[in-house]
Write a protein that holds these residues in place. Structure first.
Motif, PDB file in Angstrom:
ATOM      1  N   VAL A  88      19.998   6.994 -23.014  1.00  0.00           N
ATOM      2  CA  VAL A  88      19.506   6.031 -22.029  1.00  0.00           C
ATOM      3  C   VAL A  88      19.691   6.547 -20.602  1.00  0.00           C
ATOM      4  O   VAL A  88      18.761   6.548 -19.787  1.00  0.00           O
ATOM      5  N   LEU A  89      20.890   7.010 -20.282  1.00  0.00           N
ATOM      6  CA  LEU A  89      21.167   7.464 -18.923  1.00  0.00           C
ATOM      7  C   LEU A  89      20.395   8.739 -18.582  1.00  0.00           C
ATOM      8  O   LEU A  89      19.954   8.916 -17.450  1.00  0.00           O
ATOM      9  N   SER A  90      20.223   9.635 -19.549  1.00  0.00           N
ATOM     10  CA  SER A  90      19.503  10.876 -19.282  1.00  0.00           C
ATOM     11  C   SER A  90      18.028  10.597 -18.984  1.00  0.00           C
ATOM     12  O   SER A  90      17.457  11.186 -18.060  1.00  0.00           O
ATOM     13  N   VAL A  91      17.421   9.718 -19.763  1.00  0.00           N
ATOM     14  CA  VAL A  91      16.014   9.377 -19.519  1.00  0.00           C
ATOM     15  C   VAL A  91      15.861   8.679 -18.175  1.00  0.00           C
ATOM     16  O   VAL A  91      14.950   9.001 -17.388  1.00  0.00           O
ATOM     17  N   LEU A 109      24.525  18.129  -8.409  1.00  0.00           N
ATOM     18  CA  LEU A 109      25.644  19.071  -8.392  1.00  0.00           C
ATOM     19  C   LEU A 109      26.922  18.420  -8.911  1.00  0.00           C
ATOM     20  O   LEU A 109      27.736  19.069  -9.577  1.00  0.00           O
ATOM     21  N   THR A 110      27.095  17.136  -8.618  1.00  0.00           N
ATOM     22  CA  THR A 110      28.270  16.423  -9.110  1.00  0.00           C
ATOM     23  C   THR A 110      28.266  16.329 -10.629  1.00  0.00           C
ATOM     24  O   THR A 110      29.302  16.513 -11.291  1.00  0.00           O
ATOM     25  N   VAL A 111      27.087  16.037 -11.188  1.00  0.00           N
ATOM     26  CA  VAL A 111      26.985  15.917 -12.647  1.00  0.00           C
ATOM     27  C   VAL A 111      27.212  17.263 -13.315  1.00  0.00           C
ATOM     28  O   VAL A 111      27.976  17.380 -14.288  1.00  0.00           O
ATOM     29  N   VAL A 112      26.576  18.302 -12.792  1.00  0.00           N
ATOM     30  CA  VAL A 112      26.686  19.626 -13.410  1.00  0.00           C
ATOM     31  C   VAL A 112      28.079  20.217 -13.223  1.00  0.00           C
ATOM     32  O   VAL A 112      28.525  21.054 -14.022  1.00  0.00           O
ATOM     33  N   ALA A 113      28.802  19.780 -12.194  1.00  0.00           N
ATOM     34  CA  ALA A 113      30.145  20.322 -11.937  1.00  0.00           C
ATOM     35  C   ALA A 113      31.091  20.074 -13.093  1.00  0.00           C
ATOM     36  O   ALA A 113      32.034  20.844 -13.320  1.00  0.00           O
ATOM     37  N   LEU A 172      26.321  14.178 -20.747  1.00  0.00           N
ATOM     38  CA  LEU A 172      25.291  13.792 -19.775  1.00  0.00           C
ATOM     39  C   LEU A 172      24.670  14.986 -19.046  1.00  0.00           C
ATOM     40  O   LEU A 172      23.451  15.003 -18.841  1.00  0.00           O
ATOM     41  N   PRO A 173      25.445  15.994 -18.615  1.00  0.00           N
ATOM     42  CA  PRO A 173      24.802  17.145 -17.970  1.00  0.00           C
ATOM     43  C   PRO A 173      23.770  17.827 -18.855  1.00  0.00           C
ATOM     44  O   PRO A 173      22.695  18.219 -18.384  1.00  0.00           O
ATOM     45  N   PHE A 174      24.062  17.961 -20.145  1.00  0.00           N
ATOM     46  CA  PHE A 174      23.098  18.562 -21.058  1.00  0.00           C
ATOM     47  C   PHE A 174      21.844  17.702 -21.176  1.00  0.00           C
ATOM     48  O   PHE A 174      20.718  18.211 -21.175  1.00  0.00           O
ATOM     49  N   GLY A 175      22.038  16.391 -21.287  1.00  0.00           N
ATOM     50  CA  GLY A 175      20.889  15.498 -21.373  1.00  0.00           C
ATOM     51  C   GLY A 175      20.031  15.555 -20.122  1.00  0.00           C
ATOM     52  O   GLY A 175      18.793  15.571 -20.194  1.00  0.00           O
ATOM     53  N   LEU A 176      20.657  15.613 -18.952  1.00  0.00           N
ATOM     54  CA  LEU A 176      19.909  15.671 -17.698  1.00  0.00           C
ATOM     55  C   LEU A 176      19.138  16.981 -17.581  1.00  0.00           C
ATOM     56  O   LEU A 176      17.972  16.995 -17.156  1.00  0.00           O
ATOM     57  N   LEU A 177      19.751  18.089 -17.959  1.00  0.00           N
ATOM     58  CA  LEU A 177      19.066  19.383 -17.893  1.00  0.00           C
ATOM     59  C   LEU A 177      17.869  19.425 -18.837  1.00  0.00           C
ATOM     60  O   LEU A 177      16.824  20.007 -18.511  1.00  0.00           O
ATOM     61  N   ILE A 178      17.999  18.794 -20.010  1.00  0.00           N
ATOM     62  CA  ILE A 178      16.862  18.729 -20.933  1.00  0.00           C
ATOM     63  C   ILE A 178      15.724  17.915 -20.324  1.00  0.00           C
ATOM     64  O   ILE A 178      14.548  18.302 -20.412  1.00  0.00           O
TER      65      ILE A 178
END
Length: 295
Positions: A88-91, A109-113, A172-178
């Motif tokens: 849900v959050l990634s979409v 940058l905060t998420v990926v950190a 979440l970082p993986f989901g966001l990058l996808i």
């Protein structure tokens, strides 16, 4: 390369390196599978002594004071919660970053950190944060006269509080990058056509965008579940008074001296394989459903 041509020596060298790499990666897992199938007289090393499912039956009966069934249920529940929230959050984040907003770069940058930070440091930081929350809650209970809550309250650390947050910093970082990769190659012409037909933003998302990105959403769910299912470092300090199955497995490696530990490792690995297989099957079904629409 034409039939009959000889392959260069570099091909065989690279093939040998690849074979050794595959053996190095998956050989230990295969060995654990084999040793878990030993007979009642089996040990922790080769040679195998018989073939049976004896140690899986021993595992089902429990390993001493450890409740494997409860740990399994906790891991499944936590993995499912992490999977749903990650999807849900990634979409939502993917749609938001697609439009752009103030502070988007800082948020990204905060998420990926969290991927860069050592997992044990993240776990310790979350545990410390919740210990501070525990202190504030005790002060609130004391100030408001809630003596019963103050007496029964232990900690806010738990499966669906601190442990859930710790796992989300990993998934979440993986989901966001996808989602970034998906929307970077998304054809906006489909949305423009929906707008021309008078679709509302919600209808455009549900009937146009979501069906097109559905296989990738399934992939995000698979990542969310499998990463949570196998996670140890980020869970170790933030789980509270209970343990997930990977933590129980880690603890049992120093106390259990029978192939039952291999049976437990086999079960946890098979759950991951089942989750991956179901995700691939669902993604394939969604892609197959879209093919007639394209024609």
């Amino acid at each position: 390369m034409r039939p009959g041509d000889k392959r260069p020596a570099s091909f065989w060298l690279l093939a040998a390196v690849f074979t050794l790499f595959v053996l190095f990666m998956y050989g230990p897992t295969f060995v654990i599978f084999l040793l878990s199938l030993q007979g009642p007289q089996g040990g922790l090393t080769f040679p195998m002594r018989g073939v049976s499912l004896h140690w899986f039956r021993e595992l089902a009966q429990g390993l001493g004071s450890v409740d494997i069934g409860a740990a399994l249920r906790r891991s499944l529940a936590l993995g499912t919660a992490v999977m749903l929230i990650t999807v849900v959050l990634s979409v939502m984040a993917g749609l938001a970053f697609r439009r752009g907003f103030r502070g988007a770069n800082v948020l990204f940058l905060t998420v990926v950190a969290s991927l860069i930070m050592p997992s044990i440091i993240v776990s310790l930081g979350i545990a410390l944060e919740f210990r501070l929350i525990d202190g504030w809650l005790r002060q609130v209970f004391a100030a408001t006269g809630w003596t019963s809550q103050l007496e029964t309250f232990n900690t806010s650390l738990g499966l669906f509080t601190s442990a859930l947050g710790a796992h989300l910093t990993w998934t979440l970082p993986f989901g966001l990058l996808i989602m970034f990769a998906v929307f970077n190659r998304f054809n906006r012409a489909y949305e423009e056509a929906a707008n021309d037909l008078g679709a509302s933003p919600w209808q455009r998302f549900v009937h146009v965008v979501l069906p097109l990105i559905a296989p990738s959403v399934v992939g995000i769910g698979m990542f969310g579940f499998t990463l949570s299912w196998d996670e140890i470092a980020r869970t170790s300090q933030a789980i509270g008074s209970v343990n997930t199955l990977p933590l129980e497995l880690q603890g049992l490696t120093t106390t259990v001296t029978s192939p039952a530990i291999y049976a437990l490792g086999t079960v946890t690995t098979l759950v991951s394989f089942v989750a991956i297989g179901l995700a691939l099957l669902l993604a394939w079904a969604l892609r197959a459903r879209r093919r007639p629409m394209r024609r």
